[in-house]
Every structure is written in C-alpha cells, then in structure tokens.
Design a protein around this motif. Structure first.
Motif, PDB file in Angstrom:
ATOM      1  N   TYR A  72       0.828  -1.212   0.000  1.00 25.11           N
ATOM      2  CA  TYR A  72       0.000   0.000   0.000  1.00 25.11           C
ATOM      3  C   TYR A  72       0.864   1.266   0.000  1.00 25.11           C
ATOM      4  CZ  TYR A  72      -3.714  -3.279   1.022  1.00 25.11           C
ATOM      5  OH  TYR A  72      -4.604  -4.331   0.948  1.00 25.11           O
ATOM      6  N   SER A  73       2.143   1.126  -0.324  1.00 24.11           N
ATOM      7  CA  SER A  73       3.025   2.290  -0.386  1.00 24.11           C
ATOM      8  C   SER A  73       2.766   3.054  -1.681  1.00 24.11           C
ATOM      9  CB  SER A  73       4.489   1.853  -0.327  1.00 24.11           C
ATOM     10  OG  SER A  73       4.840   1.132  -1.502  1.00 24.11           O
ATOM     11  N   GLU A  74       3.101   4.328  -1.676  1.00 19.94           N
ATOM     12  CA  GLU A  74       2.903   5.150  -2.865  1.00 19.94           C
ATOM     13  C   GLU A  74       3.718   4.615  -4.036  1.00 19.94           C
ATOM     14  OE1 GLU A  74       0.917   7.541  -3.642  1.00 19.94           O
ATOM     15  OE2 GLU A  74      -0.046   7.697  -1.675  1.00 19.94           O
ATOM     16  N   GLU A  75       4.903   4.088  -3.733  1.00 21.68           N
ATOM     17  CA  GLU A  75       5.779   3.585  -4.793  1.00 21.68           C
ATOM     18  C   GLU A  75       5.137   2.423  -5.551  1.00 21.68           C
ATOM     19  OE1 GLU A  75      10.296   1.741  -5.375  1.00 21.68           O
ATOM     20  OE2 GLU A  75       9.552   2.269  -3.384  1.00 21.68           O
ATOM     21  N   ILE A 127       1.972   1.567  -5.584  1.00 21.52           N
ATOM     22  CA  ILE A 127       0.716   2.010  -6.197  1.00 21.52           C
ATOM     23  C   ILE A 127       0.993   2.653  -7.553  1.00 21.52           C
ATOM     24  CG2 ILE A 127      -1.184   3.670  -5.993  1.00 21.52           C
ATOM     25  CD1 ILE A 127      -1.094   3.151  -2.945  1.00 21.52           C
ATOM     26  N   LYS A 128       2.031   3.504  -7.604  1.00 21.57           N
ATOM     27  CA  LYS A 128       2.384   4.146  -8.878  1.00 21.57           C
ATOM     28  C   LYS A 128       2.855   3.131  -9.909  1.00 21.57           C
ATOM     29  CE  LYS A 128       3.434   8.673  -6.918  1.00 21.57           C
ATOM     30  NZ  LYS A 128       4.483   9.678  -6.597  1.00 21.57           N
ATOM     31  N   GLN A 151      -0.280   1.565 -11.267  1.00 20.13           N
ATOM     32  CA  GLN A 151      -0.964   2.495 -12.168  1.00 20.13           C
ATOM     33  C   GLN A 151      -0.275   2.542 -13.526  1.00 20.13           C
ATOM     34  OE1 GLN A 151      -0.799   6.070  -9.850  1.00 20.13           O
ATOM     35  NE2 GLN A 151      -2.575   5.547  -8.578  1.00 20.13           N
ATOM     36  N   THR A 154      -6.442   8.388  -9.801  1.00 13.10           N
ATOM     37  CA  THR A 154      -5.184   8.553  -9.061  1.00 13.10           C
ATOM     38  C   THR A 154      -5.276   9.626  -7.977  1.00 13.10           C
ATOM     39  OG1 THR A 154      -4.368  10.132 -10.699  1.00 13.10           O
ATOM     40  CG2 THR A 154      -3.818   7.800 -11.029  1.00 13.10           C
ATOM     41  N   HIS A 155      -6.413  10.311  -7.882  1.00  8.49           N
ATOM     42  CA  HIS A 155      -6.569  11.393  -6.901  1.00  8.49           C
ATOM     43  C   HIS A 155      -7.409  10.913  -5.721  1.00  8.49           C
ATOM     44  CE1 HIS A 155      -4.846  14.152  -9.833  1.00  8.49           C
ATOM     45  NE2 HIS A 155      -5.706  13.693 -10.723  1.00  8.49           N
ATOM     46  N   ASP A 212      -4.762   7.993   3.401  1.00  9.17           N
ATOM     47  CA  ASP A 212      -3.597   7.116   3.382  1.00  9.17           C
ATOM     48  C   ASP A 212      -4.038   5.743   2.872  1.00  9.17           C
ATOM     49  OD1 ASP A 212      -1.427   5.497   3.836  1.00  9.17           O
ATOM     50  OD2 ASP A 212      -1.175   6.048   5.940  1.00  9.17           O
ATOM     51  N   PRO A 213      -3.467   5.260   1.770  1.00 10.04           N
ATOM     52  CA  PRO A 213      -3.892   3.960   1.228  1.00 10.04           C
ATOM     53  C   PRO A 213      -3.790   2.811   2.216  1.00 10.04           C
ATOM     54  CG  PRO A 213      -2.519   5.129  -0.357  1.00 10.04           C
ATOM     55  CD  PRO A 213      -2.451   5.904   0.920  1.00 10.04           C
ATOM     56  N   SER A 256      -5.025   0.710  -6.152  1.00 10.81           N
ATOM     57  CA  SER A 256      -4.427   1.512  -7.222  1.00 10.81           C
ATOM     58  C   SER A 256      -5.083   2.869  -7.401  1.00 10.81           C
ATOM     59  CB  SER A 256      -4.492   0.750  -8.554  1.00 10.81           C
ATOM     60  OG  SER A 256      -3.838  -0.493  -8.454  1.00 10.81           O
TER      61      SER A 256
END
Length: 321
Positions: free
Chosen positions: A138-141, A143-144, A147, A162-163, A167-168, A179
């Motif tokens: 569930y980290s931003e890295e 997730i990107k 995507q 993506t918006h 916090d995921p 995602s």
C-alpha cells in the motif's frame, strides 16, 4: 492453547513450493496472530525428512537464519501479515502433489504442526503479473507502479482514479492491489431525528448511488418519520449465529452430548475464539429433536457483520468437538 489444524494451513502460501538451486523452497505468511518462532523441530516433504541443520529461513527483508540458530537462543519474531521463505537442502521434487509437514516451536503456543498438501507445477513462462510488494503493498511507490502497469497494458490514461485524500494503508484488509479510487455520485437526505440510546439528534444521511429517485424516496420517508416524532432505536441483542447439527444413534446419546456441550462451554469458547481477534462466543443455545442436537453458537463480532469469522470459528469448534 490448541490451534486447529485447518487454521494452521493458512500459514502456508499455496503455489509457493518450487525447486531452487540446491533444494526446494516454499513460503509462509502469518495470517493468524503475532507469534515468536523459537525452534524448528523437523520438516518432511513426501518421503524426504530433513533435520534443522538442512533448513534455512529467509525473511522478505533479505535476512537469513539457519533453523539451528533458533535453538541456540535466536528466536524470530513472526508478526501478523509478515512473510518468510523456507529453504531446504534436498533433491528436487517431481512435478505433482506432495505432502508437507513442518513441526516448530512458538513462545506463545508451544509446539505446532503444520500439515498441508502442496504441489510442484510446471513452470509457466512469460506470466504477466500485476506489480505487488510483499512487504508494503500500500506504499505510494508500488501504487504508482501498478498504475503505470495498467496504463501501459490497457493503453489508457487515468484522469481521476489517481486522486484521493486518504492514506492507502487504511484500505489494508478491505481491498488488494489498491491503485486508486472510483468516483460515485453522492447525494444527501434528511436531516432525520434519531432518539437512540447512543445516537441522539438530527443527522444528515449521505447516499452514494447512481439509482435515480433513490435519494428523493429516502427524503420523503425521513420527512414522515420526523413528523411522527423521529425514530426511537433500542438494541435488544447483538449476535451473529451459526447452528451446526450433531446426529447420534438415539435420543439418549443425543441428550448426553447436549449435557456435555453445556459442561464444556468454556473449552468450546477457547477453541472458537482462537480463530479470530474479534469474534467472541457469548453463549450456545441447545435444541434437541429425536437423535439430533442443534447447537446455535451466538457471537459478538464488533463492528463487522462477521459472516466469515463466525463460520470459521464454529468450524474450528466443531472440529475440536
């Protein structure tokens, strides 16, 4: 504490058994509760029996431990949702099914024995997989990365999903491979007067829907309720139930079992609650019909409806019975 064998099977990651350089490897993931592993007693796969000196444990962080290290006072913390690989020095396994039996010691529960049927599959080449991070999915890295993977795979640009403003990590346990978010129309109805024992006052009700007239219909109903003095709410009971049946040779043996179940409620409660940190077995109703005994298990399940947790807890209790 007794842990049912069907629960221990959840530690094994199905599909993870494979041949590697110098032996075999499989993965375990803690899907039960926090635990400290204090020793590896034995590992058997099919006809192959291994000593601890032939077993290595590898955490997803890259740390490696010999199974004998645990016996020498170096236990491994194995908290909930953590994963580790077990690597064993042994001949490669043939493609097909194999019986795996792992015996290990824990600080909290003593000796445990994991028995599971697993298999070696034919290697599949060029398998396309959605990006995943076993340590923090569930980290931003990550997730990107997902995507970008979906953009390239579907040749689609994302304008909205993506918006998001949370916090995921709060979605862990609610959605896998998070995602992004989808936008759903939201309307408000009310306010509605609630005369509850805990909620008291007027409340605005959000309704996420794409069904026309739904919000308007709720609004009309709330208007009538308000004109009638509001809604008076009282909780009479809180229970999620499962009712297994036990069949005996005759009514007398059924009665004996029913009496036994009453006398052993506390033990049954321990076995059921070992499967969940949330479900609490409060009482068991008993109903006899000829040679049949129906036990109706009543649970508190916190904020969850708890359909799955009470099914699993009752299955564990019945397996012990």
């Amino acid at each position: 504490m007794h842990i049912p064998s069907m629960l221990l099977k959840q530690l094994y990651t199905f599909g993870s058994l494979r041949n590697v350089d110098g032996g075999i490897q499989f993965s375990l993931k803690n899907r039960l509760t926090d635990v400290t592993v204090t020793g590896i007693k034995s590992l058997a796969i099919g006809d192959h029996k291994l000593d601890p000196k032939d077993i290595m444990l590898r955490l997803k962080t890259g740390e490696e431990f010999q199974a004998t290290d645990l016996e020498n006072g170096a236990p491994i913390d194995f908290p909930l949702r953590k994963e580790l690989d077990v690597v064993a020095k042994m001949p490669h396994l043939e493609v097909g099914k194999h019986r795996l039996e792992l015996v290990f010691d824990t600080k909290q529960y003593g000796k445990l024995k994991l028995k599971v049927d697993c298999s070696i599959s034919e290697e599949t080449k060029h398998l396309i997989k959605i990006p995943r991070d076993p340590e923090d999915n569930y980290s931003e890295e990550i997730i990107k990365k997902r995507q970008q993977f979906v953009r390239e795979y579907t040749k689609t640009n994302f304008e909205h999903l993506t918006h998001y403003s949370f916090d995921p990590h709060v979605t862990a346990g609610n959605v896998e491979n998070f995602s992004g978010v989808a936008q759903v129309p939201l309307g408000f109805a009310g306010p509605i007067q609630i005369n509850g024992e805990h909620a008291k006052g007027e409340f605005i009700i959000p309704l996420a829907t794409a069904e026309g007239t739904l919000v308007a219909s709720y609004n009309r109903g709330m208007k009538i309720l308000n004109l009638s003095g509001g809604v008076t709410c009282t909780v009479c009971d809180d229970a999620m139930q499962r009712a297994p049946v036990f069949v005996f040779e005759d009514a007398r043996k059924a009665r004996t079992f029913s009496e036994w179940a009453v006398a052993n409620f506390e033990e049954i409660k321990v076995k059921a609650e070992a499967t969940s940190s949330v479900a609490k077995l409060t009482y068991i109703d008993h109903y006899m019909a000829s040679k049949f005994v129906f036990l109706r298990f009543n649970y508190e399940t916190g904020d969850a409806a708890g359909q799955n947790m009470v099914g699993r807890a009752t299955f564990a209790a019945c397996s012990w019975i």
